[in-house]
Scaffold this active site. Structure first.
Site, PDB file in Angstrom:
ATOM      1  N   ASP A  36       2.595  -9.647   1.403  1.00  0.00           N
ATOM      2  CA  ASP A  36       2.359  -8.362   0.749  1.00  0.00           C
ATOM      3  C   ASP A  36       1.651  -7.385   1.669  1.00  0.00           C
ATOM      4  O   ASP A  36       0.869  -7.630   2.383  1.00  0.00           O
ATOM      5  CB  ASP A  36       1.248  -8.370  -0.361  1.00  0.00           C
ATOM      6  CG  ASP A  36       2.179  -9.011  -1.401  1.00  0.00           C
ATOM      7  OD1 ASP A  36       1.428  -9.135  -2.664  1.00  0.00           O
ATOM      8  OD2 ASP A  36       3.595  -8.898  -1.712  1.00  0.00           O
ATOM      9  N   LYS A  93       3.780  -3.905  -1.301  1.00  0.00           N
ATOM     10  CA  LYS A  93       3.513  -3.260  -2.524  1.00  0.00           C
ATOM     11  C   LYS A  93       2.199  -2.536  -2.339  1.00  0.00           C
ATOM     12  O   LYS A  93       1.515  -2.562  -1.476  1.00  0.00           O
ATOM     13  CB  LYS A  93       2.937  -4.436  -3.306  1.00  0.00           C
ATOM     14  CG  LYS A  93       3.727  -5.374  -4.007  1.00  0.00           C
ATOM     15  CD  LYS A  93       3.143  -6.344  -4.730  1.00  0.00           C
ATOM     16  CE  LYS A  93       4.094  -7.277  -5.565  1.00  0.00           C
ATOM     17  NZ  LYS A  93       3.348  -8.092  -6.799  1.00  0.00           N
ATOM     18  N   MET A 106      -6.373  -1.542  -9.787  1.00  0.00           N
ATOM     19  CA  MET A 106      -5.150  -0.806  -9.836  1.00  0.00           C
ATOM     20  C   MET A 106      -5.672   0.510 -10.556  1.00  0.00           C
ATOM     21  O   MET A 106      -4.583   0.962 -11.099  1.00  0.00           O
ATOM     22  CB  MET A 106      -3.948  -1.382 -10.316  1.00  0.00           C
ATOM     23  CG  MET A 106      -3.349  -2.815  -9.681  1.00  0.00           C
ATOM     24  SD  MET A 106      -2.237  -3.546 -10.609  1.00  0.00           S
ATOM     25  CE  MET A 106      -2.928  -4.220 -11.730  1.00  0.00           C
TER      26      MET A 106
HETATM   27  N1  SAH Z   1      -4.261 -10.568  -6.552  1.00  0.00           N
HETATM   28  C1  SAH Z   1      -4.933  -9.431  -6.126  1.00  0.00           C
HETATM   29  C2  SAH Z   1      -4.991  -8.233  -6.999  1.00  0.00           C
HETATM   30  C3  SAH Z   1      -3.801  -7.475  -7.007  1.00  0.00           C
HETATM   31  S1  SAH Z   1      -3.696  -5.861  -7.783  1.00  0.00           S
HETATM   32  C4  SAH Z   1      -6.634  -9.881  -6.047  1.00  0.00           C
HETATM   33  O1  SAH Z   1      -7.073 -10.949  -6.726  1.00  0.00           O
HETATM   34  O2  SAH Z   1      -7.346  -9.287  -5.436  1.00  0.00           O
HETATM   35  C5  SAH Z   1      -4.092  -4.580  -6.650  1.00  0.00           C
HETATM   36  C6  SAH Z   1      -5.470  -4.102  -6.754  1.00  0.00           C
HETATM   37  O3  SAH Z   1      -6.544  -5.017  -6.367  1.00  0.00           O
HETATM   38  C7  SAH Z   1      -5.527  -2.805  -6.070  1.00  0.00           C
HETATM   39  O4  SAH Z   1      -5.130  -1.630  -6.823  1.00  0.00           O
HETATM   40  C8  SAH Z   1      -7.065  -2.855  -6.034  1.00  0.00           C
HETATM   41  O5  SAH Z   1      -7.603  -2.342  -7.287  1.00  0.00           O
HETATM   42  C9  SAH Z   1      -7.624  -4.338  -5.726  1.00  0.00           C
HETATM   43  N2  SAH Z   1      -7.897  -4.578  -4.618  1.00  0.00           N
HETATM   44  C10 SAH Z   1      -7.334  -5.600  -3.866  1.00  0.00           C
HETATM   45  N3  SAH Z   1      -7.839  -5.832  -2.767  1.00  0.00           N
HETATM   46  C11 SAH Z   1      -8.932  -4.865  -2.588  1.00  0.00           C
HETATM   47  C12 SAH Z   1      -9.938  -4.647  -1.544  1.00  0.00           C
HETATM   48  N4  SAH Z   1     -10.045  -5.106  -0.392  1.00  0.00           N
HETATM   49  N5  SAH Z   1     -10.967  -3.706  -2.029  1.00  0.00           N
HETATM   50  C13 SAH Z   1     -10.986  -3.102  -3.333  1.00  0.00           C
HETATM   51  N6  SAH Z   1     -10.020  -3.361  -4.321  1.00  0.00           N
HETATM   52  C14 SAH Z   1      -8.887  -4.236  -3.727  1.00  0.00           C
END
Ligand code: SAH
Length: 246
Positions: free
Chosen positions: A34, A56, A170
């Site tokens: 991703d 994504k 998100m």
């Molecule tokens: N599976 C992922 C989340 C997927 S949804 C997890 O466990 O982290 C995607 C959302 O995750 C993004 O829209 C954002 O809100 C958050 N996100 C993912 N990586 C991030 C990061 N490094 N810093 C801040 N928000 C993050």
């Protein structure tokens, strides 16, 4: 037929990947990844490993999920070790459950390798503990993708009146609506909020404000970003450790 490893890549800092995730990446014949998975991880793969990007962005999928499921399945028919690398944890808003179900229905073996979710680690790198004795006894991780204006909401907004920490993933594009909704259910305009962008990476930035001020303050924040609502945000003043030290 191969085996699929639904693997959490961690939130960004490559050292926040698990030992198990690193092992399967090193052994992979193909890695399906991703946008949120740190691409530096791919350098750990063996020579000849195939890379398939199914990017994504913020819950808006460049490749539809059905197609991603099928790509994983087709690769499992072709290769022995298939790594499906996903940002954070595969089961936290990662649609890892859907991918696993698709494989299970087609008799493809799979393993789940949990990852460190951004929901906890980005706040940690911002100096915000999601729970703290005397401040927050629980935290919830909520999708910010659904507009709070939706008539029939799946989100139990009325339960958010307590001081438990709320982490919205998100949700950056809905920040204004989320703040408005939280004030409608009774939180004060001076209730603490933080927006954490690119958490755990060298580009991490953190904006701290309140339900009343955060929208303006965070208007230029780049994605991916998450929103932390709760009194734990105030601990950042003392616990901030990462920015400038990375
Ligand atoms: N599976 C992922 C989340 C997927 S949804 C997890 O466990 O982290 C995607 C959302 O995750 C993004 O829209 C954002 O809100 C958050 N996100 C993912 N990586 C991030 C990061 N490094 N810093 C801040 N928000 C993050």
């Amino acid at each position: 037929m191969g085996k699929v490893y639904l693997t959490g890549a961690g939130p960004g800092d490559i050292e926040l990947m698990t030992v198990k995730a690193l092992r399967v990446v090193k052994e992979a014949d193909v890695i399906i990844y991703d946008r949120l998975a740190n691409p530096d991880i791919l350098e750990e793969a063996k020579d000849g490993c195939e890379f398939v990007y199914v990017g994504k962005e913020d819950g808006r999928h460049i490749m539809p999920q059905d197609e991603i499921n099928e790509v994983i399945y087709q690769n499992a028919l072709k290769y022995e070790n298939v790594v499906r690398l996903k940002g954070g944890d595969p089961f936290v808003f990662g649609r890892g459950g859907e991918e696993a179900l698709y494989l299970q229905k087609r008799d493809i073996k799979f393993e789940i390798i949990p990852g460190i979710t951004s929901a906890i680690s980005a706040p940690a790198y911002a100096g915000i503990p999601v729970t703290h004795r005397g401040v927050a006894v629980s935290f919830r991780v909520v999708t910010g993708h659904e507009s709070p204006n939706k008539k029939v909401s799946q989100i139990p907004w009325d339960n958010f009146k307590t001081d438990d920490t709320i982490v919205f993933l998100m949700g950056l594009h809905n920040l204004a609506k989320i703040c408005k909704k939280l004030m409608e259910i009774g939180k004060n305009a001076d209730y603490p909020v933080a927006v954490i962008s690119r958490g755990t990476t060298k580009d991490q930035s953190v904006v701290v404000g309140t339900l009343g001020t955060i929208v303006l303050k965070a208007k230029d924040v780049p994605t991916p970003a998450l929103i932390v609502v709760g009194k734990v945000v105030l601990l950042r003043d003392q616990l901030k450790w990462f920015e400038g030290n990375a």
